[in-house]
Design a protein around this motif. Structure first.
Motif, mmCIF file in Angstrom:
data_model
loop_
_atom_site.group_PDB
_atom_site.id
_atom_site.type_symbol
_atom_site.label_atom_id
_atom_site.label_comp_id
_atom_site.label_asym_id
_atom_site.label_seq_id
_atom_site.Cartn_x
_atom_site.Cartn_y
_atom_site.Cartn_z
ATOM 1 N N ALA A 240 0.811 -1.219 0.000
ATOM 2 C CA ALA A 240 0.000 0.000 0.000
ATOM 3 C C ALA A 240 0.842 1.267 0.000
ATOM 4 N N GLY A 241 2.155 1.139 0.231
ATOM 5 C CA GLY A 241 3.024 2.305 0.256
ATOM 6 C C GLY A 241 2.905 3.139 1.515
ATOM 7 N N THR A 242 2.514 2.504 2.642
ATOM 8 C CA THR A 242 2.335 3.261 3.886
ATOM 9 C C THR A 242 3.528 3.150 4.831
ATOM 10 N N ILE A 243 4.596 2.491 4.407
ATOM 11 C CA ILE A 243 5.844 2.463 5.165
ATOM 12 C C ILE A 243 6.810 3.451 4.513
ATOM 13 N N ASP A 244 7.314 4.399 5.299
ATOM 14 C CA ASP A 244 8.222 5.412 4.764
ATOM 15 C C ASP A 244 9.674 4.936 4.714
ATOM 16 N N ALA A 245 10.071 4.130 5.688
ATOM 17 C CA ALA A 245 11.475 3.718 5.766
ATOM 18 C C ALA A 245 11.586 2.429 6.566
ATOM 19 N N ILE A 246 12.696 1.723 6.345
ATOM 20 C CA ILE A 246 12.991 0.489 7.080
ATOM 21 C C ILE A 246 14.373 0.624 7.683
ATOM 22 N N LEU A 247 14.506 0.212 8.955
ATOM 23 C CA LEU A 247 15.773 0.314 9.674
ATOM 24 C C LEU A 247 16.438 -1.053 9.722
ATOM 25 N N PHE A 248 17.726 -1.096 9.319
ATOM 26 C CA PHE A 248 18.491 -2.342 9.314
ATOM 27 C C PHE A 248 19.744 -2.168 10.168
ATOM 28 N N PHE A 249 19.980 -3.119 11.075
ATOM 29 C CA PHE A 249 21.093 -3.014 12.013
ATOM 30 C C PHE A 249 22.169 -4.070 11.812
ATOM 31 N N SER A 250 21.950 -5.061 10.978
ATOM 32 C CA SER A 250 22.984 -6.076 10.779
ATOM 33 C C SER A 250 22.913 -6.620 9.362
ATOM 34 N N PRO A 251 24.050 -7.073 8.802
ATOM 35 C CA PRO A 251 24.023 -7.673 7.470
ATOM 36 C C PRO A 251 23.087 -8.866 7.383
ATOM 37 N N ARG A 252 23.018 -9.666 8.446
ATOM 38 C CA ARG A 252 22.168 -10.853 8.389
ATOM 39 C C ARG A 252 20.693 -10.467 8.299
#
Length: 267
Positions: free
Chosen positions: A168-180
Motif C-alpha cells: 500500500a506504500g504506507t511504510i516510509d522507511a525500514i531500519l536495518f542493524f545487521s548484514p544478516r
C-alpha cells in the motif's frame, strides 16, 4: 493525536525493537515492529570465569545471555558500542567500557587496555557473528574463549500486515542493524513479490556492510549511518521528514548518503 511524522519498519529482534520503537515515538514517528531474527538464549551450566580478565560483549543479546549464565558482575566488560555498554550496566556490571564502534574498534580498545599475559578473555557470542574478533585479538597475543550462548533464528516470512503496508506504500522507511537481517529482508521481500515495490521507501543502514546487502532492491534511497551506532542512525531520519515535505520528493534515482563503513556487530 497528531499524525506520525514517519512510519518506520523496525527489523530488530523484539527485545531490541521495543525500546527502539519507544525512542522513535518520542521523536514523533510510528514504529512497526517486524522482527526478522528471533533470539534464543541457550541453557547450560554457569560459565567458568576463573582466570578471566574480562568479558567481550558484541551485542545486547550477548549481555542478556551471559547475565543468565553467571551471577558474577565484578569482571570488567568491554562492549562493542554504547547500546551494548548500556545493556551491560543495566544488567549490573560495574566496570564497563564502550569501543563506540565495530569489532575492529573493540579489538583496538582491548589491545590498548589489556595485557595478553593477564588471562583469557571471554566473548559472549551468538551462533553467527559479524567480524572475527578472536582472530584480530589472537594476532596481538590474546587468548579469546568464544562462548556461543545464543542463537538468532531468521524469520521464515514477512507478516501479512507488513506485506500489506509495503504494497500500500504506507511504510516510509525500514531500519536495518545487521548484514544478516538485511539479507533476510531481501530474501523475504522477494518471496512476497515486493522487490520492485520499494520505490517510496528509504533503507536506513547501520553500516556500509549492512547497506551492501540491501542494494539489490529498488529503494527510493539507501542511507548509511556515519558511525555504526543507533544514535547516528536515528540522526539520519529527521532530514527525511523535511524531504518528504518537498513536492516530488520521491522522484529520481536512488540516493546514497554516508561514508563507507565496514564495521559490523552481532545481532
Amino acid at each position: 493525536m497528531p499524525a506520525p511524522r514517519l512510519r518506520l519498519l523496525v527489523t530488530r529482534p523484539r527485545e531490541d525493537a521495543e525500546p527502539l520503537a519507544r525512542a522513535l515515538a518520542a521523536r514523533g514517528h510510528e514504529a512497526v515492529i517486524e522482527p526478522l531474527l528471533e533470539i534464543r538464549i541457550a541453557e547450560g551450566p554457569a560459565l567458568d570465569l576463573d582466570g578471566v580478565q574480562g568479558l567481550l560483549l558484541t551485542s545486547a543479546n550477548g549481555v542478556r545471555a551471559v547475565a543468565r549464565r553467571t551471577p558474577r558482575r565484578d569482571l570488567p566488560v568491554w562492549a562493542v558500542g554504547d547500546a551494548t555498554a548500556r545493556a551491560a550496566r543495566g544488567a549490573g556490571f560495574g566496570q564497563v567500557e564502550s569501543a563506540a564502534g565495530a569489532v575492529e574498534d573493540l579489538a583496538r580498545l582491548i589491545v590498548a587496555r589489556c595485557d595478553p599475559s593477564a588471562g583469557r578473555l571471554v566473548h559472549a557470542a551468538g551462533t553467527a557473528v559479524a567480524g572475527d574478533l578472536s582472530e584480530l585479538l589472537a594476532q596481538a597475543g590474546f587468548t579469546v574463549d568464544r562462548q556461543v550462548l545464543y542463537a538468532a533464528e531468521a524469520a521464515e516470512d514477512l507478516s501479512p500486515g507488513t506485506v500489506s503496508r509495503l504494497y500500500a506504500g504506507t511504510i516510509d522507511a525500514i531500519l536495518f542493524f545487521s548484514p544478516r537481517t538485511a539479507r533476510s529482508f531481501v530474501r523475504l521481500a522477494g518471496r512476497a513479490g515486493l522487490s520492485e515495490r520499494l520505490g517510496p521507501v528509504t533503507a536506513f543502514c547501520l553500516s556500509e556492510a549492512v547497506a551492501h546487502e540491501v542494494r539489490t532492491l529498488g529503494w527510493g534511497a539507501v542511507r548509511t549511518a556515519p558511525r555504526p551506532d543507533q544514535a547516528s542512525l536515528l540522526a539520519l531520519i529527521d532530514p527525511l521528514v523535511e524531504t518528504r515535505r518537498e513536492p516530488g520528493s520521491h522522484s529520481g534515482s536512488p540516493k546514497e548518503c554516508g561514508p563507507e563503513n565496514r564495521g559490523m556487530r552481532d545481532e
